[in-house]
Design an enzyme around this catalytic site. Sequence first.
Site, PDB file in Angstrom:
ATOM      1  N   TYR A 183      28.626  19.058 -21.871  1.00 19.57           N
ATOM      2  CA  TYR A 183      28.603  19.483 -20.475  1.00 19.57           C
ATOM      3  C   TYR A 183      27.242  20.079 -20.104  1.00 19.57           C
ATOM      4  O   TYR A 183      26.669  19.755 -19.055  1.00 19.57           O
ATOM      5  CB  TYR A 183      29.716  20.493 -20.226  1.00 19.57           C
ATOM      6  CG  TYR A 183      30.016  20.721 -18.764  1.00 19.57           C
ATOM      7  CD1 TYR A 183      30.700  19.769 -18.033  1.00 19.57           C
ATOM      8  CD2 TYR A 183      29.615  21.887 -18.126  1.00 19.57           C
ATOM      9  CE1 TYR A 183      30.985  19.966 -16.687  1.00 19.57           C
ATOM     10  CE2 TYR A 183      29.891  22.106 -16.789  1.00 19.57           C
ATOM     11  CZ  TYR A 183      30.582  21.135 -16.066  1.00 19.57           C
ATOM     12  OH  TYR A 183      30.856  21.343 -14.732  1.00 19.57           O
ATOM     13  N   LYS A 208      24.704  18.496 -17.309  1.00 17.61           N
ATOM     14  CA  LYS A 208      24.358  19.244 -16.105  1.00 17.61           C
ATOM     15  C   LYS A 208      22.878  19.606 -16.057  1.00 17.61           C
ATOM     16  O   LYS A 208      22.280  19.664 -14.975  1.00 17.61           O
ATOM     17  CB  LYS A 208      25.234  20.493 -15.993  1.00 17.61           C
ATOM     18  CG  LYS A 208      26.699  20.177 -15.698  1.00 17.61           C
ATOM     19  CD  LYS A 208      26.857  19.391 -14.403  1.00 17.61           C
ATOM     20  CE  LYS A 208      28.303  19.185 -14.013  1.00 17.61           C
ATOM     21  NZ  LYS A 208      28.469  18.461 -12.732  1.00 17.61           N
TER      22      LYS A 208
END
Length: 295
Positions: free
Chosen positions: A153, A157
């Site tokens: 993640y 991001k």
Amino acid sequence: MSGKRLDGKVAVVTGAARGVGALLARKLAARGATLALVGLEPEELKGVAASLGGEAAYWHADVTDHEAMGRVAAEVVERFGRVDIVVANAGVATGGPFVDSDARSFDRVIEVNLLGSVATARAFVPALVESRGYLLQIASLAAITPAPMMAAYCASKSGVEAFAHCLRGELSYQGVGVGVGYLSWTDTDMVRGADADEVMRELRGSLPWPLNKTYSLEPAVDRIVRGIVRRAPHVYGQWWLRGMQAVRGSLPGLIALGGAREMRKFAPRLAAGRDARRGLVGAGGAADESARTGR
């Protein structure tokens, strides 16, 4: 409703079936925008579109599929005549130690969050150039600071944050605004899915304030809407995230020290639950896995 109206504007929101995307669609529609919703859950998308009234429509598409997204963009322009706002919001997550991670799920987080944003931009930027519109890329606190147990993640991001900054430099002379939206832990299916893992929940709870809180969805989305209206280069779902930018250079070292302590503490419990900690989290993650496997 107070604030600037968006009458006559056409807004595209990906990942619009639930959570941030669904509420954002409702908030933008309340300001007068016409919504084009994109996602993998047709029944949920249909429900969101129906709740918006007016000309709102939805498209069932995987944001990682360049051909599908190109077709969606063409159909949105054909139906509404223009695209003024695009919010690249679609995202999935997985958690747990990298060495125990399921490779397919890990890669899927990168594909949806990063490459899906690339495919979204590739499909819709030509229309935004025509309208001198605005693209908002939803990133995360995970783009500002690394976090153990969130390697996929955080990588995805950080990638979309950099991608959006690059696009801003390339497109601003053509009148296209590009913004990055940052959210901390916000009350969505994704965060609730992550918290279903007791160890992950306790690890998050051990973080210092204000990182250890789950924040209400509506105030965060209200901030995002205000950022879209202003065509802001940076949008913060929680007020304190702006201050994190000033100290982000020091965060990796601090996280490494604290992370080592916490990982050592939780190592036995992490090992005991490694088999259960696989796959994408939350209802959106389940929908993504179902769409790919046909189950």
